[in-house]
Design an enzyme around this catalytic site. Structure first.
Site, PDB file in Angstrom:
ATOM      1  N   GLY A 198      60.769  44.782  16.259  1.00  0.00           N
ATOM      2  CA  GLY A 198      61.116  45.800  15.288  1.00  0.00           C
ATOM      3  C   GLY A 198      60.796  45.353  13.885  1.00  0.00           C
ATOM      4  O   GLY A 198      60.081  44.373  13.665  1.00  0.00           O
ATOM      5  N   HIS A 199      61.364  46.079  12.924  1.00  0.00           N
ATOM      6  CA  HIS A 199      61.097  45.804  11.512  1.00  0.00           C
ATOM      7  C   HIS A 199      62.298  45.191  10.805  1.00  0.00           C
ATOM      8  O   HIS A 199      62.347  45.167   9.580  1.00  0.00           O
ATOM      9  CB  HIS A 199      60.670  47.086  10.788  1.00  0.00           C
ATOM     10  CG  HIS A 199      59.347  47.607  11.239  1.00  0.00           C
ATOM     11  ND1 HIS A 199      58.766  48.734  10.709  1.00  0.00           N
ATOM     12  CD2 HIS A 199      58.466  47.156  12.172  1.00  0.00           C
ATOM     13  CE1 HIS A 199      57.601  48.972  11.302  1.00  0.00           C
ATOM     14  NE2 HIS A 199      57.408  48.021  12.200  1.00  0.00           N
TER      15      HIS A 199
END
Length: 348
Positions: A198-199
C-alpha cells in the site's frame, strides 16, 4: 431483498436485534441500511461471504456497496468476508482519478455513532474498502483488509469529519493508503496495525476543497509497515484552500523496506491537476515522529517539505533509526526547523 427486510425488522425492534448472514456465499447488490432505528442496539453478524456483482453495471458512481446511515449502537462482527470482486474491473480502470469516481466503495458509515466493527474481512474492494463520514465513537478491531498492491484507489479505511475513531489490532494490505485521514477528523487512535502493501498511513490530502474542518488529535502507535510506497505521510495541496492540522503523533513504528518513510508534502499534486504554483495555505503544527526504526529502499528517510506561507510549527524528530538499503541515509527539511533529539539521518 431478504437482507433489506431483515434490516427493517431489526431497526423497528424495541429490543436489541441481531441479523445473521450464515455460512455460504451470497451475491448482493447495492444495499442501503438506514436509521434512525427504534432498536437500542443492532448486531450485523457475518459468518459467510457476501459477494458484490463482478462488473460495474450495478454501481452508481461514487456510491457505496453497503451504506450504514444514521445508525446508533451498531455492531458488525463475525469471521465473514465482504468480497468486492475488484479484479473484474480494476483492469478496465485506466487511472486512479477514474477509479475515484467510477467504482463503488465496500462499506460506508454515514453519521454512525457508537459502533464496533470487529473480526470481519474486506477483500478486493472496487474502490475504498471502508469510509467513515460524520460519525462518532467508532472502533475497528481485528479486521483484515486485503487487495492487490497495484489495485487502483483501494484505500483501506478513509475517514472525514468524524470524532473518536479507533483502529486496533488489524491487518491492512491494499493498493493505496492503508489508512487515510481527511479533514475534520479529531481524536483518532491507530494502534497495533500492520500495513502493506500500500501507500502507508496518510493525513490528507488537505486544502483541496473550501471550508475544510481542522484535523486534530491523531495518535499512531506500535504499527508496522512492510513493502509500502510511503510510510507516515502528511500531504496538502499547493495554493488551494485554508485548513489546519495539529496534535499529530507517530510513535514506535517499524518500517520494513518502505520507500519513503517519513514525509510532509505540502506540494502534493497528483495526476498533474494543479494550475497554480503558490504555496499551500494549510497550517501544520505540533507534530512528532518518535522511535521510528527499520529499513528503507531509498536514501531519503525524512522529507519535510512545508509551506513557505505557513512554515510547520513545533515539529519534533526523535530517534529516527531507519537504515537505507540504497546509499547513505539522509534527511531534508524545507520551511521547518524541527526539534531533534536522539539520532536521525543527517540533513535537517
Amino acid at each position: 431483498q431478504a437482507l433489506v427486510k431483515a434490516w427493517a425488522d431489526a431497526c423497528a425492534s424495541t429490543t436489541p436485534a441481531t441479523i445473521v448472514v450464515p455460512t455460504g456465499t451470497f451475491l448482493c447488490g447495492r444495499t442501503d441500511l438506514k436509521g434512525p432505528c427504534k432498536a437500542p442496539e443492532i448486531t450485523f453478524q457475518v459468518q459467510g461471504t457476501i459477494s458484490a456483482p463482478a462488473d460495474i453495471s450495478d454501481d452508481v458512481a461514487g456510491e457505496s456497496w453497503f451504506l450504514f446511515d444514521n445508525v446508533n449502537n451498531l455492531n458488525i462482527n463475525g469471521n465473514g468476508v465482504f468480497d468486492g470482486q475488484g479484479p473484474a474491473i480494476w483492469k478496465t480502470v485506466k487511472s486512479v482519478a477514474v477509479a475515484m469516481h467510477a467504482c463503488m466503495q465496500t462499506l460506508r458509515f454515514n453519521y454512525v455513532t457508537n459502533a464496533l466493527i470487529e473480526g470481519i474481512t474486506s477483500k478486493d474492494s472496487k474502490n475504498f474498502h471502508f469510509i467513515v463520514i460524520g460519525g462518532k465513537n467508532l472502533t475497528f478491531s481485528h479486521i483484515t483488509i486485503t487487495a492487490a498492491g497495484d489495485s487502483p484507489n483501494t484505500d483501506g479505511i478513509h475517514m472525514g469529519r468524524a470524532a473518536q475513531i479507533s483502529i486496533l489490532d488489524s491487518n491492512i494490505g491494499t493498493g493505496d493508503d492503508c489508512i487515510s485521514v481527511g479533514d475534520g477528523i479529531s481524536d483518532l487512535t491507530v494502534t497495533n496495525v500492520t500495513c502493506g502493501p500500500g501507500h502507508g498511513i496518510a493525513i490528507g490530502s488537505l486544502g483541496m476543497y473550501p471550508n475544510e474542518s481542522p484535523v486534530k488529535g491523531i495518535h499512531v502507535k506500535n504499527c508496522t509497515l512492510t513493502n509500502t510506497l510511503n510510510g507516515l505521510r502528511i500531504k496538502s495541496w499547493p495554493d488551494r484552500e485554508v485548513c489546519d492540522a495539529s496534535d499529530i503523533h507517530f510513535d514506535d513504528i517499524i518500517m520494513n523496506n518502505v520507500s519513503f518513510p517519513i514525509i510532509v508534502d505540502q506540494d502534493y499534486c497528483p495526476w498533474n491537476t494543479c494550475k497554480n504554483t503558490g504555496p499551500s495555505k494549510v497550517s501544520l503544527s505540533d507534530i512528532s515522529f518518535t522511535n521510528i526504526v527499520g529499513t528503507s529502499g531509498t536514501p531519503e528517510i525524512v522529507h519535510l517539505n512545508c509551506s513557505s506561507l505557513h512554515p510547520c510549527q513545533n515539529v519534533q524528530l526523535s530517534n529516527i533509526d531507519v537504515k537505507s538499503t540504497s546509499g547513505p541515509a539522509t534527511s531534508v527539511c524545507c520551511n521547518v526547523k524541527p526539534t531533534i533529539s536522539g539520532s536521525i539521518p543527517p540533513g535537517c
